[in-house]
Design an enzyme around this catalytic site. Structure first.
Site, mmCIF file in Angstrom:
data_model
loop_
_atom_site.group_PDB
_atom_site.id
_atom_site.type_symbol
_atom_site.label_atom_id
_atom_site.label_comp_id
_atom_site.label_asym_id
_atom_site.label_seq_id
_atom_site.Cartn_x
_atom_site.Cartn_y
_atom_site.Cartn_z
ATOM 1 N N GLY A 75 12.992 -9.919 6.699
ATOM 2 C CA GLY A 75 12.245 -10.537 5.610
ATOM 3 C C GLY A 75 11.382 -11.704 6.075
ATOM 4 O O GLY A 75 10.360 -12.015 5.452
ATOM 5 N N GLU A 133 16.394 -4.628 10.219
ATOM 6 C CA GLU A 133 17.114 -4.139 9.032
ATOM 7 C C GLU A 133 17.916 -2.879 9.321
ATOM 8 O O GLU A 133 19.028 -2.699 8.820
ATOM 9 C CB GLU A 133 16.135 -3.866 7.887
ATOM 10 C CG GLU A 133 15.601 -5.111 7.191
ATOM 11 C CD GLU A 133 14.337 -5.670 7.829
ATOM 12 O OE1 GLU A 133 14.042 -5.314 8.996
ATOM 13 O OE2 GLU A 133 13.647 -6.465 7.165
ATOM 14 N N ALA A 144 16.123 -11.923 5.017
ATOM 15 C CA ALA A 144 16.739 -12.083 3.704
ATOM 16 C C ALA A 144 18.135 -12.674 3.903
ATOM 17 O O ALA A 144 18.694 -12.576 4.999
ATOM 18 C CB ALA A 144 16.836 -10.729 3.012
ATOM 19 N N GLU A 179 8.307 -10.190 7.267
ATOM 20 C CA GLU A 179 7.596 -9.644 6.099
ATOM 21 C C GLU A 179 6.847 -10.753 5.355
ATOM 22 O O GLU A 179 5.715 -10.558 4.913
ATOM 23 C CB GLU A 179 8.597 -8.931 5.175
ATOM 24 C CG GLU A 179 9.148 -7.667 5.823
ATOM 25 C CD GLU A 179 10.226 -6.994 4.999
ATOM 26 O OE1 GLU A 179 11.294 -7.611 4.825
ATOM 27 O OE2 GLU A 179 9.995 -5.870 4.516
#
Ligand code: 3HC
Length: 691
Positions: free
Chosen positions: A102, A125, A63, A105
């Site tokens: 992310g 994370e 992210a 993911e």
């Protein structure tokens, strides 16, 4: 479609390329563009399968961390992942470079994954104080089982392509250009040679034993942190239906986002990178192929080790043959240790190029010379006088001084533009911080060379101006004195150390003094004795008495602690020495709480840290934070002393200083910068952003 995402059609294959330099962070543009691209290709009759890959150096590094704390913008990454997974046409993703957080993911939400050798896969994370929040805590255990998912998401470790294949995180490993792999893998997908499935439709095999073991382990090792425990709770929910598990993940993710640890850890992440932005950033560093190190002591041998580990040939010089021998053998055992810990290949160890020398003229071939001799101005000026004559033209002349005036040292060389401070921290082959001290005459390319060297040594360089102690030791002096004052007021050193460890430092100030050796600070106190203000409440008397008795800390077996047994215990004479000093200074000892210890210590640190910014010694507040995070064991999840001010508010700190000043106005004075911030409500973060 956002210009960071593009579509290409090759027969029945739709290719989606992500191009959001430098690391393909999944910011708003990439998220929106990706959804649009998938929906476009899904709607086209001629397209049967989709290949997704990253243009540039990575797939997706995660992210976009810069968006954290700002109002969210649709589509969120979890929605993007769900949309990818629900796409009617199978998608294969090609993972290269960094495929983290992310990014992984997104990959797990596609229907097949191909890893390129050299890829770094992981869920880091937790190192940022959050948890995988785009389905990672639910899809990872469905693919690799609860135990492996816990291992990945609670440690944040990176794994390679082969390990990921073994775990079942990816379906294939293939070398080549990401676009070509995407094309080949999509063809295989269409031909049924490469299997595809929807991860969310798999079930997580329950593993309560792994959940309990992780909880017990984290309770023991990471009770001070918030996120790792939430990671376990989220993964425990992966046995629920996907939508319920995702809802639980979101709830826990939001709780992490709101935690102060998240703010501190992300500040630390950016601190590590922000310090590289310097006014000399555009200057071309000088070429460095060969390094000279002066001094065979702990610092010199540590610095030489760091340079050898990075593959530089090194000449180690010491006038004293015995010190030189000791230095060479210390380096040798450092390097053997590095091989034993897997930090250095045996072949690299065998190829080490280390030349001992007892004369400065042996350094004439070095491109960069780092002096780590005795901390004495006359000694250093003498060395730099000779270096000015023997070093080759254009060689960078660096001093590792931790306190002395760089400009005076530089003047002795007759070529001040070549001189810079490179202040390493002990043990120099382990500690990540290097202060690059810039003198009045230091040439920009010499500063740039210091930063380039630090990068080669895998260290974090922070630019400092010239003052007594530069950024780190100048601030440290202040809070070290506060610790002495706390001791004189009635808190015993072992209680002070315990309170500071409780705040999150690995060691307390008296433990640090014993480790470093009390003689260094003693020499400095003697050096400054003539200029000391008589009104100052002198805190060094107890340490002076220890030094006079030869109790110089751990190396002498005795200091603030007795180190002769298995574990250190307080020096039995300490109570007596403190009482003498209290009597001499007319101090009546009183009970001091743990809170007062931490608050006074931290406030002293902040007071001087703020002045270092005010005086322009540090470029930005975040540079001071970096120094304390990477050189002084400041707890990473608290982000550094000036980030800590932003969490309490400057007004609260000013109030504390004013309270303490009632008893000791000499020591406690409100820096103007803090007073202004308290009035305006500004934060150090604002200054970082402006800079
Ligand atoms: N978001 C925003 N910026 C990022 C970023 C990210 N995720 N990752 C890196 N950057 C920026 C850096 O700040 C730096 O910017 P700068 O040049 O302006 O200082 C630039 O990209 C290059 O980064 P590095 O200097 O670190 O480059 P390296 O090549 O040394 O390392 C890397 C590359 C391994 C990708 C490293 O940057 C890294 O570890 N990044 C963070 C990865 C990460 O933690 N991902 C998870 C994010 S959280 C998440 O995904 C939440 C999700 O679950 C919802």
């Amino acid at each position: 479609m956002a210009d960071v995402v593009s579509i290409e059609r090759v027969g029945p294959i739709g290719l989606i390329a992500l191009d959001n330099p430098p690391v393909n962070a999944a910011g708003h543009g990439l998220r929106a563009g990706l959804v649009e691209a998938v929906e476009t290709l899904e709607a086209e009759d001629g397209i049967a399968v989709i290949g997704l890959y990253g243009a540039g150096r990575t797939f997706i590094a995660g992210a976009d961390i810069r968006e954290f704390g700002k109002p969210p913008r649709d589509p969120w990454l979890p929605e993007v992942c769900n949309r990818l997974e629900s796409c009617a046409k199978p998608i294969v993703s090609v993972l290269h470079g960094a495929t983290l957080g992310g990014g992984l993911e997104v990959a797990m939400a596609t229907h097949a994954r191909v890893a390129v050798p050299g890829v770094r896969l992981g869920l880091p994370e937790v190192t940022l104080g959050i948890l995988p929040g785009a389905g990672g805590t639910q899809r990872t255990p469905r693919l690799v089982g609860v135990k492996a998912a816990l291992e990945l998401a609670t440690t944040g470790k990176h794994i390679g392509a082969e390990e990921a294949l073994e775990l079942g995180l990816v379906d294939r490993v293939m070398a080549g250009e990401p676009r070509n792999i995407a094309l080949a893998a999509a063809e295989d997908l269409a031909a049924g040679v490469l299997a595809h499935r929807r991860t969310g439709e798999l079930e997580t095999p329950p593993d309560p034993g792994a959940i309990d073991a992780a909880k017990a382990h984290l309770a023991k090792t990471q009770s001070h942190l918030f996120a790792p425990h939430r990671v376990v709770e989220a993964i425990a929910a992966a046995t629920l239906p996907l939508s319920d598990g995702l809802a639980e993940e979101r709830r826990l993710f939001n709780a992490c986002m709101d935690s102060p640890e998240r703010a501190g850890l992300i500040h630390a992440f950016f601190a590590e990178r922000a310090v590289a932005r310097i006014p000399e950033g555009k200057a071309a560093p000088r070429e460095v192929a060969k390094i000279g190190v002066i001094g065979g002591g702990t610092m010199g041998s540590g610095i030489a080790t760091a340079c050898l580990l990075a593959g530089f040939p090194v000449v180690l010089m010491d006038v004293n043959a015995t010190s030189l021998d000791q230095g060479i053998s210390a380096i040798s055992s450092n390097l053997d240790g590095a091989v034993a810990r897997g930090k250095m290949a045996q072949a690299a160890r065998d190829a080490v190029d280390l030349t001992p020398a007892t004369d400065l003229s042996a350094l004439s071939g070095a491109d960069l010379i780092i002096e780590a001799a005795f901390e004495d101005m006359a000694v250093k000026r003498d060395i730099f006088g000779t270096l000015g004559l023997v070093a080759k033209p254009g060689a960078v002349l660096a001093t590792n001084t931790s306190y002395l005036d760089l400009d005076q040292i530089a003047a002795a060389s007759g070529r001040a533009d070549d001189v810079v401070g490179l202040h390493f921290f002990s043990p120099a082959h382990v500690m990540r911080l290097v202060e690059v001290v810039v003198g009045a005459g230091t040439a920009p390319e010499v500063v740039a060379t210091g930063f380039a060297l630090a990068r080669r040594l895998k260290k974090i360089a922070v630019r400092s101006g010239v003052c007594d102690g530069f950024i780190g030791n100048r601030v440290m002096q202040r809070y070290r004195q506060a610790a002495d004052h706390l001791m004189l007021d009635g808190a015993m050193p072992d209680r002070i150390d315990a309170a500071i460890r409780g705040f999150g430092f690995a060691m307390g100030p008296f433990e640090v003094s014993d480790l470093a050796g009390l003689d260094i600070a003693w020499a400095r106190r003697k050096r400054l004795a003539t200029t000391r203000d008589p009104a100052e409440r002198y805190g060094g008397g107890v340490a002076d008495a220890l030094c006079e008795a030869g109790e110089l800390g751990r190396k002498a077996g005795m200091g603030f602690y007795d180190h002769s047994g298995d574990a250190p215990v307080p020096n039995p004479r300490l109570g007596h020495l403190i009482a003498n000093e209290q009597a001499r200074l007319g101090i009546a000892p009183r009970a001091i709480t743990e809170d007062e210890i931490v608050n006074r210590y931290m406030t002293a640190m902040i007071m001087e840290a703020a002045r270092v910014v005010e005086d322009g010694i540090a470029l930005r507040p975040i540079d001071v934070d970096a120094v304390f995070l990477f050189g002084y064991g400041f707890p990473r999840w608290k982000g550094g002393p000036l980030h800590y001010v932003d969490t309490t508010g400057a007004a609260a700190i000013v109030k504390r200083i004013e309270t303490y000043a009632a008893n000791d106005p000499q020591f406690w004075r409100v820096p103007e910068i803090l007073a202004k911030m308290a009035r305006s409500g500004h934060r150090f973060a604002d200054m970082n952003e402006e800079a």
